[in-house]
Enzyme design. Sequence first.
Site, PDB file in Angstrom:
ATOM      1  N   ASP A  18       0.811  -1.214   0.000  1.00 53.31           N
ATOM      2  CA  ASP A  18       0.000   0.000   0.000  1.00 53.31           C
ATOM      3  C   ASP A  18       0.844   1.263   0.000  1.00 53.31           C
ATOM      4  O   ASP A  18       0.659   2.150  -0.851  1.00 53.31           O
ATOM      5  CB  ASP A  18      -0.928   0.015   1.218  1.00 53.31           C
ATOM      6  CG  ASP A  18      -2.005  -1.049   1.139  1.00 53.31           C
ATOM      7  OD1 ASP A  18      -1.831  -2.007   0.371  1.00 53.31           O
ATOM      8  OD2 ASP A  18      -3.008  -0.924   1.852  1.00 53.31           O
ATOM      9  N   ARG A  98      -1.016   5.456  17.110  1.00 56.15           N
ATOM     10  CA  ARG A  98      -1.211   6.468  16.069  1.00 56.15           C
ATOM     11  C   ARG A  98      -0.802   7.880  16.482  1.00 56.15           C
ATOM     12  O   ARG A  98      -0.216   8.611  15.685  1.00 56.15           O
ATOM     13  CB  ARG A  98      -2.664   6.455  15.576  1.00 56.15           C
ATOM     14  CG  ARG A  98      -3.114   5.147  14.922  1.00 56.15           C
ATOM     15  CD  ARG A  98      -2.021   4.456  14.201  1.00 56.15           C
ATOM     16  NE  ARG A  98      -2.460   3.304  13.414  1.00 56.15           N
ATOM     17  CZ  ARG A  98      -1.687   2.286  13.106  1.00 56.15           C
ATOM     18  NH1 ARG A  98      -0.443   2.252  13.573  1.00 56.15           N
ATOM     19  NH2 ARG A  98      -2.124   1.294  12.374  1.00 56.15           N
ATOM     20  N   ASP A 127      -8.177   4.675  11.678  1.00 57.45           N
ATOM     21  CA  ASP A 127      -6.824   5.228  11.662  1.00 57.45           C
ATOM     22  C   ASP A 127      -6.727   6.553  10.926  1.00 57.45           C
ATOM     23  O   ASP A 127      -5.934   7.419  11.298  1.00 57.45           O
ATOM     24  CB  ASP A 127      -5.843   4.219  11.062  1.00 57.45           C
ATOM     25  CG  ASP A 127      -5.395   3.172  12.069  1.00 57.45           C
ATOM     26  OD1 ASP A 127      -5.624   3.388  13.271  1.00 57.45           O
ATOM     27  OD2 ASP A 127      -4.828   2.150  11.658  1.00 57.45           O
ATOM     28  N   SER A 181      -5.671  -8.726   7.580  1.00 60.58           N
ATOM     29  CA  SER A 181      -5.047  -7.411   7.694  1.00 60.58           C
ATOM     30  C   SER A 181      -4.513  -7.319   9.117  1.00 60.58           C
ATOM     31  O   SER A 181      -5.280  -7.430  10.076  1.00 60.58           O
ATOM     32  CB  SER A 181      -6.070  -6.308   7.432  1.00 60.58           C
ATOM     33  OG  SER A 181      -5.516  -5.046   7.709  1.00 60.58           O
TER      34      SER A 181
END
Length: 405
Positions: A18, A98, A127, A181
């Site tokens: 990605d 994050r 996210d 994932s």
Amino acid sequence: MAQSSVKKVVLAYSGGLDTSVILKWLQENYDCEVVTFTADIGQGEELEPARAKAQQMGVKEIYIDDLREEFVRDFVFPMFRANALYEGEYLLGTSIARPLIAKRQIEIAKQVGADAVSHGATGKGNDQVRFELGYYALKPDVRVIAPWREWDLTSREKLLTYAEQRGIPIEKKKGQRSPYSMDANLLHISYEGGVLEDTWTEAEADMWRWSVSPEDAPDKAEYIELTYAKGDIVAINGEAMSPASVLATLNKFGGKHGIGRADIVENRYVGMKSRGCYETPGGTVMLKAHRAIESITLDREVAHLKDELMPRYASLIYNGYWWSPERRMLQQMIDASQAAVNGVVRLKLYKGNVGVAGRKSDDSLFDANIATFEEDAGAYNQADASGFIKLNALRMRIAAKKGRK
């Protein structure tokens, strides 16, 4: 702002499919210089290949930062002082990483004079919110580029085709990737997608990576002792350790005994429900131990107030508001409550369970002379309870005389 107006962008870069596609897409669509930033927060992967891949794609400024100690010291430990759980089950392993990534990304943007930042979070998940709330809180005028909300590369097949057409190096070929994932850091590893999208299907036994199943855990219990200072673990079995070492060590203890697995359906901030499986062995041990040391060192009303505020605090972290004024305010109160949270907790680890086997502290509020069921030598006058009970029953007695229920 037009795409062409962006001169330099800092990309949160993992080196995977990605973000490698995003790197090239930014170069092509924004005609800008891309600076890559890769954070080591204990995900357990070799990060130098990300540097080589970025160099191969023409990136001149590459940042690979070891943030493990900062992650645990300044983010994980403060969160565990609050005993934070989202919806009563999730230990917030992805959520708490994050704000640190966003913080460092903005620091780099300021350092290199970038006018934009970019991430690889999709438009369906939490996210994107967590990253961008952090960006704006720390650099209000920053430009944010979220490719998943702009491009038409909406499937893995399209990403692979794009990568192949442009010569982007991708190590994992089709058919070799995990069906899930996954996101990992020093606190946890998460799994989403694949068979987990059917809420009736049990997680596959070979999915789990950090822990044995409780059935396969040792048949003999293991005891460990955790030493606390102001609410944080500073030693394990008498050995002083740094924050990151504490968590890494507890991950090993917990994983060995099948501790810390969770299968959860949670409510995402963007509105949908999502099923995820999480392995948080060290965090599960930490939560049990912290509540144990607080049980003897915190005042009753302070402990209860903390428990009342915890769901709000946990939601703030889950939803991306780590840098908000309300989270900072709550943190000051939580940290103040930890001044006397000192001592040692002894835990028993056995087949997926964490049991408290003992706790002691020089700051303990537990008084055996008062709590005893044996003779207390006048330390507590039981007759005092009569007036206490009658006063607390007064409003109910008055209502009962009026015939109210």
